[in-house]
Write a protein that holds these residues in place. Structure first.
Motif, PDB file in Angstrom:
ATOM      1  N   SER A   1      35.460  53.371  47.271  1.00 30.14           N
ATOM      2  CA  SER A   1      34.383  53.330  46.284  1.00 30.14           C
ATOM      3  C   SER A   1      33.061  53.511  47.005  1.00 30.14           C
ATOM      4  O   SER A   1      32.947  53.212  48.199  1.00 30.14           O
ATOM      5  CB  SER A   1      34.394  52.018  45.496  1.00 30.14           C
TER       6      SER A   1
ATOM      7  N   GLU B   1      28.600  53.259  46.537  1.00 31.84           N
ATOM      8  CA  GLU B   1      27.376  52.926  45.808  1.00 31.84           C
ATOM      9  C   GLU B   1      26.201  53.511  46.588  1.00 31.84           C
ATOM     10  O   GLU B   1      26.213  53.542  47.825  1.00 31.84           O
ATOM     11  CB  GLU B   1      27.208  51.413  45.679  1.00 31.84           C
TER      12      GLU B   1
ATOM     13  N   GLN C   1      37.460  44.936  46.115  1.00 33.01           N
ATOM     14  CA  GLN C   1      36.075  44.672  46.473  1.00 33.01           C
ATOM     15  C   GLN C   1      35.085  45.374  45.543  1.00 33.01           C
ATOM     16  O   GLN C   1      35.405  46.370  44.913  1.00 33.01           O
ATOM     17  CB  GLN C   1      35.802  45.116  47.920  1.00 33.01           C
ATOM     18  N   SER C   2      33.874  44.803  45.473  1.00 30.75           N
ATOM     19  CA  SER C   2      32.763  45.385  44.728  1.00 30.75           C
ATOM     20  C   SER C   2      31.548  45.413  45.635  1.00 30.75           C
ATOM     21  O   SER C   2      31.304  44.466  46.389  1.00 30.75           O
ATOM     22  CB  SER C   2      32.474  44.552  43.476  1.00 30.75           C
ATOM     23  N   THR C   3      30.775  46.503  45.604  1.00 30.10           N
ATOM     24  CA  THR C   3      29.620  46.652  46.482  1.00 30.10           C
ATOM     25  C   THR C   3      28.373  46.985  45.680  1.00 30.10           C
ATOM     26  O   THR C   3      28.445  47.563  44.597  1.00 30.10           O
ATOM     27  CB  THR C   3      29.850  47.767  47.521  1.00 30.10           C
TER      28      THR C   3
ATOM     29  N   TRP D   1      34.617  40.137  47.200  1.00 27.10           N
ATOM     30  CA  TRP D   1      36.019  40.462  46.979  1.00 27.10           C
ATOM     31  C   TRP D   1      36.786  39.198  46.621  1.00 27.10           C
ATOM     32  O   TRP D   1      36.315  38.090  46.824  1.00 27.10           O
ATOM     33  CB  TRP D   1      36.627  41.114  48.225  1.00 27.10           C
TER      34      TRP D   1
ATOM     35  N   ARG E   1      39.250  40.680  39.596  1.00 31.04           N
ATOM     36  CA  ARG E   1      38.308  41.563  40.281  1.00 31.04           C
ATOM     37  C   ARG E   1      36.880  41.034  40.171  1.00 31.04           C
ATOM     38  O   ARG E   1      36.407  40.698  39.090  1.00 31.04           O
ATOM     39  CB  ARG E   1      38.392  42.970  39.709  1.00 31.04           C
TER      40      ARG E   1
ATOM     41  N   LYS F   1      32.762  41.553  40.398  1.00 29.31           N
ATOM     42  CA  LYS F   1      31.724  42.569  40.244  1.00 29.31           C
ATOM     43  C   LYS F   1      30.416  42.008  40.793  1.00 29.31           C
ATOM     44  O   LYS F   1      30.094  40.830  40.538  1.00 29.31           O
ATOM     45  CB  LYS F   1      31.549  42.947  38.769  1.00 29.31           C
TER      46      LYS F   1
ATOM     47  N   TRP G   1      33.335  37.031  38.032  1.00 28.47           N
ATOM     48  CA  TRP G   1      34.766  37.263  38.179  1.00 28.47           C
ATOM     49  C   TRP G   1      35.522  36.407  37.168  1.00 28.47           C
ATOM     50  O   TRP G   1      35.076  35.334  36.783  1.00 28.47           O
ATOM     51  CB  TRP G   1      35.234  36.938  39.600  1.00 28.47           C
TER      52      TRP G   1
ATOM     53  N   LYS H   1      32.232  44.003  32.863  1.00 31.10           N
ATOM     54  CA  LYS H   1      31.162  44.842  33.402  1.00 31.10           C
ATOM     55  C   LYS H   1      29.974  43.973  33.792  1.00 31.10           C
ATOM     56  O   LYS H   1      29.767  42.875  33.260  1.00 31.10           O
ATOM     57  CB  LYS H   1      30.700  45.873  32.363  1.00 31.10           C
TER      58      LYS H   1
END
Length: 288
Positions: free
Chosen positions: A48, A50, A99-101, A113, A146, A148, A161, A200
């Motif tokens: 992913s 960003e 993971q989210s970045t 994460w 997951r 965010k 999360w 989201k």
């Protein structure tokens, strides 16, 4: 999987996975993409990317270390002046990190994460000129879904999360020079059904943010004011049927666009046929 990000000038970077390798390609706003760069050569997955408005970017992925049983979280920074930097190893465990970045316009990066093996949600920051900071634990003793994350322009961040163990939705606000302020329950999902995978999060440059998730066939909304904190819950969708999917986007002015699909059915006039319908809805509004 293909992930694409764009800066304010229209420059783009795309990353994708192909037969265990991860590639990246750049576009300067024209019709031609650059020759792909290989950024992971084998046993890689889940890329992913960003990008901030000036063209700095962060790519993250997982590397499966055969023989060890470990999934290793890697990141690669892209500087809009000097180009690709060197890959960095952040974390290792047997579980998929999901993971989210997020990256702000000063190049500060936050990554979060989940680790369902060790029952923790964790995060780490990158500060330009300083480097990667220590890993911090946001919450333990849960079975997280997951995570965010989102950032504003001043070094503040938000993480959300779901948790499959206690059936709640959590959020943690990061205040610059203070740190993570502690997990807050946004929804006690023991009441009714909710979708742990479909949530989201977006944040504007002032630190106001909005988060949404699907529950009981509708979309529930929570807004965060950077001064007064979390606001009362709101609702979108469910006008005629169950929401099957939705998406959320926010620009630098804090203007929000949401779209969703609603599924419903009705009988024909002679009651012999059940007709199924999918309607697409869209809605725009300011965060506050």
């Amino acid at each position: 999987d293909i992930s694409v990000a764009m800066d304010a000038a229209g420059n783009s970077i795309a990353t994708w996975y192909d037969q265990g390798k991860i590639y990246a390609s750049q576009n300067s706003g024209g019709a031609t993409w650059a020759i792909p760069t290989e950024i992971c050569s084998s046993s890689c997955s889940g890329p992913s990317i960003e990008m901030n408005s000036v063209g700095d970017a962060i790519v993250s992925w997982e590397y499966w270390a055969y023989g060890t049983g470990q999934r290793i979280l890697y990141v690669l920074l892209y500087d809009h002046v000097s180009g690709w930097q060197q890959p960095t190893t952040l974390y290792s465990s047997p579980d998929d990190k999901a993971q989210s970045t997020a990256i702000d316009n000063q190049g500060r990066v936050v990554i979060a994460w989940n680790d369902k093996i060790n029952w923790v949600v964790q995060s780490i920051w990158y500060l330009p000129g300083v480097g990667w900071q220590q890993i911090q634990t946001l919450k333990t003793g849960i079975q997280p879904g997951r995570v965010k994350v989102a950032v504003d322009s001043m070094g503040n961040a938000m993480a959300i999360w779901p948790d499959a163990y206690d059936k709640k939705v959590y959020a943690d606000y990061y205040k610059k020079d203070v740190g993570w302020t502690g997990a807050t329950v946004l929804r006690d999902a023991t009441i009714g059904y909710w979708d742990t995978a479909d949530h989201k999060l977006a944040m504007d440059v002032q630190g106001n943010c909005i988060t949404m998730w699907r529950a009981d066939g509708i979309v529930e909304v929570k807004r965060f004011d950077h001064v007064s904190g979390w606001q009362d819950k709101e609702y979108l969708g469910g006008l005629r049927g169950n929401v099957s999917g939705f998406d959320l986007a926010m620009n630098s002015k804090g203007e929000i666009a949401v779209d969703w699909i609603e599924l419903y059915g009705y009988w024909s006039k002679d009651y012999t046929t059940l007709i199924n319908v999918e309607d697409l809805y869209a809605y725009t509004f300011p965060v506050f």
